[in-house]
Design an enzyme around this catalytic site. Structure first.
Site, PDB file in Angstrom:
ATOM      1  N   TYR A  31      28.748  -1.267 -24.168  1.00 25.89           N
ATOM      2  CA  TYR A  31      28.226  -1.760 -22.755  1.00 25.89           C
ATOM      3  C   TYR A  31      28.569  -0.833 -21.684  1.00 25.89           C
ATOM      4  CZ  TYR A  31      26.373  -6.098 -25.283  1.00 25.89           C
ATOM      5  OH  TYR A  31      25.536  -6.629 -26.134  1.00 25.89           O
ATOM      6  N   LYS A  41      32.593  -0.797 -37.760  1.00 24.70           N
ATOM      7  CA  LYS A  41      31.494  -0.050 -38.371  1.00 24.70           C
ATOM      8  C   LYS A  41      32.031   1.226 -38.532  1.00 24.70           C
ATOM      9  CE  LYS A  41      27.390   0.211 -40.574  1.00 24.70           C
ATOM     10  NZ  LYS A  41      27.023  -0.477 -41.690  1.00 24.70           N
ATOM     11  N   ASP A  78      27.990  -5.563 -40.711  1.00 23.97           N
ATOM     12  CA  ASP A  78      26.948  -6.194 -41.513  1.00 23.97           C
ATOM     13  C   ASP A  78      27.363  -7.051 -42.433  1.00 23.97           C
ATOM     14  OD1 ASP A  78      27.655  -3.718 -42.256  1.00 23.97           O
ATOM     15  OD2 ASP A  78      26.181  -2.935 -43.280  1.00 23.97           O
ATOM     16  N   ASP A 104      29.571  -9.592 -28.882  1.00 23.88           N
ATOM     17  CA  ASP A 104      28.469 -10.151 -28.240  1.00 23.88           C
ATOM     18  C   ASP A 104      27.393 -10.785 -29.485  1.00 23.88           C
ATOM     19  OD1 ASP A 104      26.668 -10.910 -26.528  1.00 23.88           O
ATOM     20  OD2 ASP A 104      26.054  -9.195 -25.800  1.00 23.88           O
ATOM     21  N   ASP A 128      27.315 -14.945 -30.815  1.00 27.37           N
ATOM     22  CA  ASP A 128      26.029 -15.891 -30.641  1.00 27.37           C
ATOM     23  C   ASP A 128      25.712 -16.313 -32.158  1.00 27.37           C
ATOM     24  OD1 ASP A 128      26.000 -15.529 -27.908  1.00 27.37           O
ATOM     25  OD2 ASP A 128      23.839 -15.038 -27.950  1.00 27.37           O
TER      26      ASP A 128
END
Length: 337
Positions: A124, A173, A206, A230, A234
């Site tokens: 970000y 990751k 994942d 982020d 959610d």
């Protein structure tokens, strides 16, 4: 001793849910003083800027702010208000609890987990952005630092220790993004070694998404980088009924901002049907931060009691026939019992 907090009512439904939240706080006799400051569209109209210097000064002075949802105008060169606040005050830890409440139209009824998201670096930052002249290739670099990774992982472990949590899962990751995500994972492993009493788990992002959907109870505290956090926070909100039950805390060494995670919902603004729970839960987290843990627990308990026993007073999105005001009325009455 009275504690002053900076209050930003927010845009859209913000003023309505903030009014309900402050009524509940007042019913708890928290000895809080509110200093109201503009931010968002209201600030743009009044001051010509989305976050006036007076607002920043108040947050810096008092160290604690409660924020309703703010709208960043689309286009016109405006950057995200939330990102501005996080960077200005170095609010490096974004803490998002996901807790089940009764009858919330969710697939699970026993969720209790926390996502700790690094808030100031990673994808970000969007450093080095470029678009080729032909519009065919876009580039953006990701910056992850050892110091940034260490402080967010340490925050997650300290949080787990303080709250009696049993496990911290570092989501990454590193199998593909071997540099930035690899550095985060290396640091997470190092810090985990300092907390032998807390189980440490590492999981590729994942797989973490799949596992959260299939068996969320295996998680306790999740710590991860900005972009993954982020998305995962959610996802976790979806496990407990959506963003209407999703509070967020943005924590730094000198300041903390507590907020409803959802948007300003201008389509229902003024209709008094907005669900105040996310901001109420953020206020409960704020009370925890201020050392008023019992009062924070009372807010959560009151929400639970009203959802279980007084559903006609809750907002339509929660299956009730009430409105924002009747929801607040029921919560205040419950607290005074």
């Amino acid at each position: 001793m009275s504690q002053t907090i900076a209050v930003m009512k927010g845009d859209g439904i913000g003023p309505e849910i903030m009014e309900a939240t402050l009524r509940v706080l007042d019913a708890l006799d928290c000895d809080l003083t509110y200093e109201f400051h503009d931010a968002g569209l209201a600030a743009l109209d009044q001051h010509g800027t989305l976050v006036p210097p007076e607002t920043l000064a108040a947050i810096e002075k008092y160290g604690v702010a409660l924020k309703g949802p703010l709208t960043t105008p689309i286009g016109k060169g405006f950057s995200s208000i939330n990102v501005q606040l996080r960077r200005h005050f170095d609010l490096y830890a974004n803490v998002r609890p996901a807790i089940s409440f009764p009858d919330t139209r969710s697939r699970y009824d026993d969720i209790d987990l926390i996502t700790v998201r690094e808030n100031t670096e990673g994808a970000y930052l969007a450093e080095g952005q470029s678009l080729s002249e032909d519009g065919e290739t876009a580039l953006s670099s990701i910056r992850v630092t050892r110091s940034g990774s260490e402080r967010i992982v340490r925050y997650a472990f300290e949080l787990a220790r303080q709250r009696g949590r049993q496990k911290v899962t570092a989501v990454h990751k590193a199998n593909i993004i071997k540099t930035s995500s690899g550095l985060f994972l290396d640091v997470a492993r190092e810090v985990a070694g300092e907390y032998p009493e807390i189980e440490f788990q590492e999981m590729i992002v994942d797989n973490a998404c799949m596992q959260l959907v299939m068996n969320p109870n295996q998680f306790d505290v999740i710590v991860t980088t900005n972009l993954f956090g982020d998305i995962l926070s959610d996802l976790c909100a979806g496990l407990v009924g959506g963003l209407g039950l999703a509070p967020g805390s943005n924590i730094g060494s000198e300041a903390a901002i507590f907020e409803a995670v959802h948007g300003s919902a201008p389509d229902i603004a003024g209709k008094k049907i907005a669900n105040p729970c996310a901001l109420l839960l953020a206020a409960a987290d704020m009370l925890d931060h201020l050392g008023m843990v019992e009062k924070g627990a009372k807010i959560r308990g009151s929400i639970r009691e009203v959802l279980e026993n007084d559903r006609e007073q809750v907002t339509p999105d929660m299956g009730g026939s009430g409105n924002t005001d009747t929801f607040a009325d029921a919560l205040v009455a419950n607290l005074k019992m």
